[in-house]
Enzyme design. Structure first.
Site, PDB file in Angstrom:
ATOM      1  CB  ALA A 259      -0.894   0.010   1.239  1.00  0.00           C
ATOM      2  CG  ASP A 260       1.307   5.838  -1.597  1.00  0.00           C
ATOM      3  OD1 ASP A 260       2.291   5.979  -0.845  1.00  0.00           O
ATOM      4  OD2 ASP A 260       1.039   6.638  -2.516  1.00  0.00           O
ATOM      5  CB  CYS A 261       3.095   5.589   3.355  1.00  0.00           C
ATOM      6  SG  CYS A 261       4.614   4.743   2.847  1.00  0.00           S
TER       7      CYS A 261
ATOM      8  CB  SER B 214      -3.227   3.315   1.152  1.00  0.00           C
ATOM      9  OG  SER B 214      -2.498   4.147   0.300  1.00  0.00           O
TER      10      SER B 214
END
Length: 801
Positions: free
Chosen positions: A312-314, A316
């Site tokens: 995941a993008d941080c 998310s």
């Protein structure tokens, strides 16, 4: 006594667990050098831990990575497992597993973004290459791969020194849909094919271990470092007029998803064999990308066959709960949704904090966590984290910021710089006639601005003023003309700048943007130069004695029509954000030590374009009902400042078509069916309008093309050969044209080089219909070679039973 022993054993076990979870992250912990070893499965390391390595099957190198990863995961308790699911994996000391920090970045050099990388007295800096958009402007595939190789060499050296991890969440391969996006410069531009080719080459440069590129079992293929293609998918809005990426719902047609937003990621996974994909913050058609099983399990893991993990993008997952409020999920429910959708690793703390309780609440199975952990540990095994990588063990401090690496950074900038205007062949300047140079503008002595974002600490900056001042026997002056890039409240600085140019043999104007104007979380509101920069340019041009050269330092395009049409501004260069050696590269181009050959990887629109369409409109094709224009060169047919692929040279080139495939004939079997195509007029319709590409044997029907490129000028130079396809006449909704191949070729003055291309018809001449079918249409396809249709040919495709 037995009870006391049991209590003592439990106490010691919990103490070891606490040590495993609670130790502070430090440089040595990143690469195991606190144990004086380079990998996990080292006998002396286990001996120090009081463990017998032979009892741990995950250290048995005779077993497959999958079996070893399963053994490792099966040894953990549920509580231990969940502590390995965030970017800062806690490790499990009782079974010999150390901490690991997954988050490092290497967008255009080893970055200082993310806790996995540390710059200090041991490693004070790393080579900072130009931002990706400028490197993409070179259209040089071998350069893209070479940069990846250098970056991974420096990353491996830093790992050996305990200053970096082995997993790098780069590159950014989002297609630039809108010129206002603040992260344009992080990406390879607006064309999905170019973006995909860049991704493939850069990832291969980062990951490939020489001699193992063609390993049959890709799940065991060794990795130099692990790369990550991001941000998946349809992400290209950060913060625009009250809309931000945490809340944005990208409403995208399936046609646009397949044709534009997904294509680079598919190429990255299939052709680049990337070992990780990062999902984005935004929603696509109402569903958070990190919680969409179709996007994750269905495409990345299933159809494309990822050999690696999905991250995941941080934060998310946190965004799903606190911002998106998707389905009203709480922390445990959101974590369960994303895990079952296919998200293996959380950059954040939601997974470690919630997955154990989610299992106990019956929301997920513990085996779901097991599966994701196995994906993660197989990647670390391929990296040598467990067994070591002898071929990289000798890399050290001397392999970071070496002269060879820094020179490649300069060469990348030279190759990417685009010559936009050159009246009267003003450039290159004659070094024997220009004795005084006036440097003017807020970027005249640029340093930090040259490295863009997601950069590390550069080895040594060379600003434009530094580079020109180093030329012998030249008088060089510098006036900013503006207090900073925003160029507001300049208090006489423009007048002082004007005065400095009145006696100079040449004036170089350095203007543009920086991260205060375009960056992550900073989308642009307009396409103009900020503040009083336009006034500065016009007034300096009016008073300068010698020729005026305008140098634009920016990521996204700028409407500089006024300068393009100003006869006193003789030449214009776009230099992007050119990296740590940017000043030297610019000086080399200005004085002719290097002949520019870069091409714009993005359309430069006129300023009123952004008044015609909101940034939130995701459609690429024009929306007639709303009077929205099309996007990118493929669908926008209005006037531009400079088109995609534009770029000049100090020499001239001529093309000649040597040979090309003229006709392809596909015979369909009884079980293969023709597809309906929408035509603007029935007269264009054929008996079999199209066939699905999944039905055709395209590998056996390669289209070949050979072009002779002749340098008809008097200077050596590089030419970028761009090949476009145009769909058969009359098909509704197709692109104006699309790039299907490109190659950069060096040609000596008076010489000729032949460029030979082999094209897959199902990838080059296909169209994505509005029904999302991927088809090859019958009829006469156009082929244009060169950005202004320098030469053209056709390809006849026949489909029949």
């Amino acid at each position: 006594m037995a009870c006391f022993r049991l209590i003592l054993v439990c106490f010691l076990w919990f103490a070891l667990l606490a040590m495993s979870y609670g130790r502070e992250m430090n440089p040595k912990a990143l690469s195991l050098s606190n144990d004086d070893v380079s990998h996990v499965c080292h006998p002396s390391r286990f001996m120090k831990l009081g463990l017998e390595m032979s009892k741990f099957a995950y250290c048995d190198s005779s077993l497959s990575y999958e079996v070893r990863a399963k053994d490792l995961v099966d040894r953990m308790t549920l509580a231990e497992k969940v502590q390995q699911t965030g970017n800062t994996a806690a490790g499990v000391a009782r079974i010999g597993l150390p901490k690991y920090e997954w988050w490092s970045e290497a967008l255009h050099g080893v970055s200082n973004v993310g806790p996995g990388t540390i710059f200090d007295d041991v490693v004070p800096g790393a080579t900072s290459f130009p931002v990706v958009l400028l490197t993409a402007a070179s259209f040089n595939q071998s350069l893209w791969k070479n940069i990846g190789e250098i970056v991974s060499t420096e990353a491996r050296a830093m790992y050996n020194l305990g200053r970096a991890g082995l997993t790098f969440w780069s590159p950014n391969i989002n297609v630039v849909r809108d010129p206002r996006w603040g992260r344009c410069h992080e990406t390879p531009g607006e064309d999905p094919y170019v973006v995909g080719v860049y991704a493939t080459n850069y990832v291969r440069g980062l990951q490939d271990v020489k001699g193992t590129e063609n390993t049959t079992d890709l799940n065991s293929r060794p990795l130099k470092v692990a790369s990550c293609c991001k941000h998946y998918a349809a992400y290209d809005l950060d913060s625009w007029l009250g809309v931000d990426r945490f809340h944005f719902n990208a409403k995208v047609t399936e046609q646009d998803m397949m044709e534009t937003f997904l294509r680079p990621f598919e190429m990255c996974v299939k052709d680049g064999d990337v070992s990780s994909v990062m999902c984005s913050f935004n929603r696509v058609n109402g569903i958070p990308t990190c919680a969409d099983p179709n996007l994750l399990k269905g495409l990345i893991r299933g159809e494309w066959d990822l050999h690696g993990y999905i991250v995941a993008d941080c934060d998310s997952v946190e965004v799903i709960v606190d911002y998106t409020k998707f389905l009203g999920d709480n922390k445990e429910q959101a974590s369960s949704q994303t895990l079952t959708a296919g998200l293996d690793l959380d950059c954040g703390t939601f997974y470690p904090e919630s997955l154990q309780s989610a299992v106990r609440a019956g929301l997920i199975k513990e085996s779901d966590i097991d599966r994701s952990l196995r994906y993660l540990y197989v990647v670390l095994m391929r990296l040598g984290f467990f067994d070591g990588s002898p071929e990289f063990q000798s890399l050290g401090k001397d392999d970071v910021c070496s002269a060879e690496h820094v020179e490649l950074a300069a060469q990348a900038a030279r190759e990417g710089i685009v010559l936009l205007k050159n009246d009267d062949d003003t450039l290159p300047l004659d070094i024997n006639k220009v004795n005084s140079i006036a440097i003017v503008g807020p970027h005249g002595n640029a340093t930090t601005a040259m490295i863009g974002n997601y950069a590390g600490v550069p080895c040594k900056m060379v600003s434009p003023f530094d580079a020109f001042s180093a030329i012998k026997n030249k008088k060089v002056t510098f006036e900013t003309g503006c207090s900073n890039v925003t160029c507001v409240g300049n208090d006489g600085l423009i007048f002082t700048a004007m005065e400095s140019t009145k006696n100079a043999d040449a004036t170089l104007l350095f203007v543009g943007l920086d991260l205060s104007i375009e960056a992550e979380w900073v989308d642009r509101k307009n396409l103009l130069l900020p503040g009083d920069q336009t006034d500065l340019i016009n007034q300096v041009a009016a008073t300068a004695k010698g020729p005026v050269v305008l140098v634009i330092m920016s990521g996204g395009g700028v409407d500089i029509t006024f300068a393009k049409n100003n006869p006193k501004i003789k030449s214009i260069l776009w230099v992007g954000y050119p990296g740590e050696k940017g000043g030297q590269a610019i000086a080399d181009v200005v004085f002719g030590n290097y002949n520019p050959g870069g091409r714009l990887p993005m359309t430069w629109y006129e300023a009123d374009y952004v008044d015609q369409i909101p940034m939130t409109s995701m459609q690429l094709r024009p929306v007639e009902s709303l009077n929205y224009p099309g996007r990118t060169y493929r669908f926008f047919n209005g006037s531009t400042v400079y088109p995609f692929g534009y770029g000049m040279s100090y020499t001239k080139f001529a093309y000649k078509l040597v040979s090309s495939t003229q006709k392809l004939d596909f015979k369909l079997e009884n079980h293969q069916h023709c597809r309906v195509v929408n035509y603007s007029d029935p007269k264009f319709k054929s008996d079999c309008p199209a066939a699905g590409v999944d039905q055709l044997s395209c590998e056996a029907n390669t289209v070949t093309l050979e072009v002779a490129v002749q340098n008809v000028g008097d200077k050596d130079g590089s030419e970028v050969v761009l090949v476009y396809a145009k769909a058969p006449q009359g098909i509704v909704g197709t692109s104006i044209k699309k790039l299907i191949a490109f190659e950069r070729v060096f040609v000596a003055a008076g010489g000729t080089q032949n460029v030979k291309l082999e094209l897959d018809p199902c990838k080059s001449f296909n169209i994505i219909q509005n029904t999302a079918y991927n088809v090859l249409p019958s009829g006469i396809h156009g082929i244009e070679i060169g950005n202004n249709a320098t030469i053209a040919t056709t390809l006849q495709v026949n489909l029949h039973h």
